[in-house]
Design a protein around this motif. Structure first.
Motif, PDB file in Angstrom:
ATOM      1  N   LEU A 151      43.180  65.424  62.018  1.00  0.00           N
ATOM      2  CA  LEU A 151      43.010  63.993  62.306  1.00  0.00           C
ATOM      3  C   LEU A 151      41.531  63.653  62.445  1.00  0.00           C
ATOM      4  CD1 LEU A 151      44.075  61.179  63.010  1.00  0.00           C
ATOM      5  CD2 LEU A 151      44.262  61.943  65.389  1.00  0.00           C
ATOM      6  N   ILE A 152      40.791  64.484  63.170  1.00  0.00           N
ATOM      7  CA  ILE A 152      39.352  64.250  63.341  1.00  0.00           C
ATOM      8  C   ILE A 152      38.650  64.265  61.987  1.00  0.00           C
ATOM      9  CG2 ILE A 152      37.220  65.236  64.286  1.00  0.00           C
ATOM     10  CD1 ILE A 152      38.972  66.289  66.637  1.00  0.00           C
ATOM     11  N   ILE A 153      39.001  65.228  61.150  1.00  0.00           N
ATOM     12  CA  ILE A 153      38.385  65.329  59.819  1.00  0.00           C
ATOM     13  C   ILE A 153      38.713  64.101  58.978  1.00  0.00           C
ATOM     14  CG2 ILE A 153      38.452  66.598  57.632  1.00  0.00           C
ATOM     15  CD1 ILE A 153      38.816  69.160  59.280  1.00  0.00           C
ATOM     16  N   ALA A 154      39.977  63.673  59.002  1.00  0.00           N
ATOM     17  CA  ALA A 154      40.388  62.499  58.210  1.00  0.00           C
ATOM     18  C   ALA A 154      39.623  61.256  58.652  1.00  0.00           C
ATOM     19  CB  ALA A 154      41.893  62.279  58.343  1.00  0.00           C
ATOM     20  N   LEU A 155      39.492  61.069  59.948  1.00  0.00           N
ATOM     21  CA  LEU A 155      38.752  59.911  60.459  1.00  0.00           C
ATOM     22  C   LEU A 155      37.275  59.995  60.072  1.00  0.00           C
ATOM     23  CD1 LEU A 155      40.330  59.628  64.032  1.00  0.00           C
ATOM     24  CD2 LEU A 155      40.559  57.965  62.161  1.00  0.00           C
ATOM     25  N   ALA A 156      36.703  61.201  60.150  1.00  0.00           N
ATOM     26  CA  ALA A 156      35.296  61.384  59.802  1.00  0.00           C
ATOM     27  C   ALA A 156      35.051  61.071  58.328  1.00  0.00           C
ATOM     28  CB  ALA A 156      34.864  62.817  60.116  1.00  0.00           C
ATOM     29  N   ILE A 157      35.958  61.530  57.462  1.00  0.00           N
ATOM     30  CA  ILE A 157      35.821  61.247  56.023  1.00  0.00           C
ATOM     31  C   ILE A 157      35.897  59.748  55.777  1.00  0.00           C
ATOM     32  CG2 ILE A 157      36.860  61.550  53.745  1.00  0.00           C
ATOM     33  CD1 ILE A 157      37.935  64.266  54.751  1.00  0.00           C
ATOM     34  N   GLN A 158      36.851  59.087  56.451  1.00  0.00           N
ATOM     35  CA  GLN A 158      37.024  57.657  56.260  1.00  0.00           C
ATOM     36  C   GLN A 158      35.793  56.876  56.704  1.00  0.00           C
ATOM     37  OE1 GLN A 158      40.673  56.429  55.200  1.00  0.00           O
ATOM     38  NE2 GLN A 158      38.888  55.625  54.177  1.00  0.00           N
ATOM     39  N   ILE A 159      35.261  57.226  57.871  1.00  0.00           N
ATOM     40  CA  ILE A 159      34.054  56.555  58.383  1.00  0.00           C
ATOM     41  C   ILE A 159      32.875  56.798  57.449  1.00  0.00           C
ATOM     42  CG2 ILE A 159      32.361  56.569  60.260  1.00  0.00           C
ATOM     43  CD1 ILE A 159      34.756  57.246  62.150  1.00  0.00           C
ATOM     44  N   TRP A 160      32.740  58.029  56.975  1.00  0.00           N
ATOM     45  CA  TRP A 160      31.636  58.366  56.067  1.00  0.00           C
ATOM     46  C   TRP A 160      31.729  57.572  54.772  1.00  0.00           C
ATOM     47  CZ3 TRP A 160      32.146  61.089  51.307  1.00  0.00           C
ATOM     48  CH2 TRP A 160      30.934  61.410  50.695  1.00  0.00           C
ATOM     49  N   MET A 161      32.933  57.415  54.223  1.00  0.00           N
ATOM     50  CA  MET A 161      33.084  56.690  52.958  1.00  0.00           C
ATOM     51  C   MET A 161      32.737  55.215  53.109  1.00  0.00           C
ATOM     52  SD  MET A 161      36.397  58.421  51.092  1.00  0.00           S
ATOM     53  CE  MET A 161      36.190  57.375  49.630  1.00  0.00           C
ATOM     54  N   VAL A 162      33.078  54.637  54.257  1.00  0.00           N
ATOM     55  CA  VAL A 162      32.711  53.233  54.495  1.00  0.00           C
ATOM     56  C   VAL A 162      31.215  53.115  54.708  1.00  0.00           C
ATOM     57  CG1 VAL A 162      32.972  51.277  56.065  1.00  0.00           C
ATOM     58  CG2 VAL A 162      34.990  52.619  55.406  1.00  0.00           C
ATOM     59  N   TRP A 163      30.640  54.035  55.476  1.00  0.00           N
ATOM     60  CA  TRP A 163      29.199  53.997  55.761  1.00  0.00           C
ATOM     61  C   TRP A 163      28.367  54.146  54.491  1.00  0.00           C
ATOM     62  CZ3 TRP A 163      25.333  57.873  55.416  1.00  0.00           C
ATOM     63  CH2 TRP A 163      24.108  57.521  55.994  1.00  0.00           C
ATOM     64  N   THR A 164      28.816  55.000  53.568  1.00  0.00           N
ATOM     65  CA  THR A 164      28.080  55.206  52.318  1.00  0.00           C
ATOM     66  C   THR A 164      28.422  54.162  51.254  1.00  0.00           C
ATOM     67  OG1 THR A 164      29.807  56.756  51.593  1.00  0.00           O
ATOM     68  CG2 THR A 164      27.848  57.698  52.636  1.00  0.00           C
ATOM     69  N   LYS A 165      29.283  53.230  51.605  1.00  0.00           N
ATOM     70  CA  LYS A 165      29.697  52.151  50.698  1.00  0.00           C
ATOM     71  C   LYS A 165      30.485  52.681  49.493  1.00  0.00           C
ATOM     72  CE  LYS A 165      25.723  49.281  51.976  1.00  0.00           C
ATOM     73  NZ  LYS A 165      24.525  48.553  51.507  1.00  0.00           N
ATOM     74  N   LEU A 166      31.048  53.871  49.647  1.00  0.00           N
ATOM     75  CA  LEU A 166      31.950  54.383  48.627  1.00  0.00           C
ATOM     76  C   LEU A 166      33.315  53.722  48.751  1.00  0.00           C
ATOM     77  CD1 LEU A 166      31.104  58.203  48.786  1.00  0.00           C
ATOM     78  CD2 LEU A 166      30.279  56.510  47.136  1.00  0.00           C
ATOM     79  N   GLU A 167      33.493  53.043  49.864  1.00  0.00           N
ATOM     80  CA  GLU A 167      34.733  52.315  50.125  1.00  0.00           C
ATOM     81  C   GLU A 167      34.363  51.029  50.855  1.00  0.00           C
ATOM     82  OE1 GLU A 167      38.526  54.523  51.210  1.00  0.00           O
ATOM     83  OE2 GLU A 167      37.869  53.710  53.145  1.00  0.00           O
ATOM     84  N   THR A 168      34.953  49.925  50.440  1.00  0.00           N
ATOM     85  CA  THR A 168      34.658  48.641  51.082  1.00  0.00           C
ATOM     86  C   THR A 168      35.574  48.435  52.291  1.00  0.00           C
ATOM     87  OG1 THR A 168      36.266  47.371  49.784  1.00  0.00           O
ATOM     88  CG2 THR A 168      34.083  47.720  48.804  1.00  0.00           C
ATOM     89  N   MET A 169      35.227  47.453  53.105  1.00  0.00           N
ATOM     90  CA  MET A 169      36.052  47.158  54.266  1.00  0.00           C
ATOM     91  C   MET A 169      37.435  46.659  53.847  1.00  0.00           C
ATOM     92  SD  MET A 169      34.554  48.087  56.969  1.00  0.00           S
ATOM     93  CE  MET A 169      35.737  47.364  58.098  1.00  0.00           C
TER      94      MET A 169
END
Length: 290
Positions: free
Chosen positions: A77-95
């Motif tokens: 769960l921690i890893i999944a949340l970290a990946i998700q936050i990282w993808m939004v922060w790097t703009k690889l994923e939009t809000m």
């Protein structure tokens, strides 16, 4: 440190923009064009699977005993949340993409909670976790969100367009019926194949147009559903082998996930696609800027 982080974030965004670059390359012909398009298609598919791929790697990497005293399911769960936050922060994923993925998470968790409940659950999560709710580890919703993430990312990277899409109210109706059947077949019978026949008729003329490099290619929408469903079934076999969850017939010793699950995943992919397509249709209809 901040400048380095910002530079890395900009670099990742630039790489994404480069993948979407559709500048014509008329000099590419014959076998060379085939190779380039095949390689570019593979790269874009891998990029679209970024969340799913990183999360899947963590399944291999995290030992069943957990890490640093933290149970495995909680670590995932921690890893999944970290990946998700990282993808939004790097703009690889939009809000907006994140909001859609959260919807998939909720839909998936509701199904998990139902399927693992009762005296005869469809599958079980046997390991302990602090982050279990109704007997379901919270990381499990990210497995469904991973499918949604892939479709959303592939849609953008491959410049996906749909030709002869069925009326949206019909597509949504079939998607809702598919989802409900995962619950109701325990009480009133499994109508999966009737729904599959209905979906085949509904999407028989539908074609997905995509751009692996600089030219449009196309395939039947139904074939795309089946192929994605197959690869998820393969991933499911690997996940059960590593004891992330178990079906009843795998409790004594691991065995291949029943081939019938391929059809279930194909229908789930169809439902996920309908959610993404409908959200994009609503956005286009009310003219919400990207």
């Amino acid at each position: 440190m901040t400048l380095v982080a910002e530079g890395r974030r900009d670099l990742l965004s630039a790489l994404d923009r480069r993948l979407i670059d559709n500048a014509p390359h008329p000099q590419l012909t014959g076998f060379r064009r085939f190779v380039v398009e095949f390689v570019m298609f593979g790269i874009k598919e891998a990029r679209a699977c970024l969340f799913a791929g990183l999360f899947f790697i963590s399944i291999f990497a995290v030992p069943r005993a957990g890490l640093f005293g933290i149970p495995r399911y909680d670590v995932l769960l921690i890893i999944a949340l970290a990946i998700q936050i990282w993808m939004v922060w790097t703009k690889l994923e939009t809000m907006d993409e994140l909001k859609a993925i959260c919807l998939f998470h909720v839909v998936g968790f509701a199904l998990e909670a139902f399927k693992t409940a009762g005296a005869n659950p469809s599958w079980t999560y046997q390991d302990f976790a602090y982050t279990k709710l109704l007997g379901v580890p919270l990381f499990s919703g990210f497995m469904y969100a991973a499918v949604g993430s892939y479709i959303i990312q592939a849609w953008r990277l491959l410049d996906v367009r749909i030709r002869h899409h069925p009326p949206y109210w019909m597509a949504i109706g079939v998607a809702v019926a598919i989802y409900l059947n995962f619950f109701t077949h325990h009480y009133i019978g499994d109508y999966r194949w009737y729904l599959a026949a209905l979906a085949i008729g509904l999407y028989a003329r539908t074609t997905v147009i995509y751009r692996p490099f600089d030219r449009d290619r196309q395939m039947p929408m139904l074939l795309a559903f089946i192929l994605i469903g197959f690869f998820i079934w393969v991933a499911e076999n690997i996940s059960t082998f590593f004891a992330i969850w178990h079906y009843p017939n795998q409790l004594g010793a691991w065995s291949t996930v029943h081939l019938g699950k391929w059809s279930s995943w194909t229908l789930l992919v169809m439902m996920t696609f309908t959610i993404v397509a409908s959200l994009k249709h609503i956005r286009a209809t009310i003219h919400i800027p990207k």
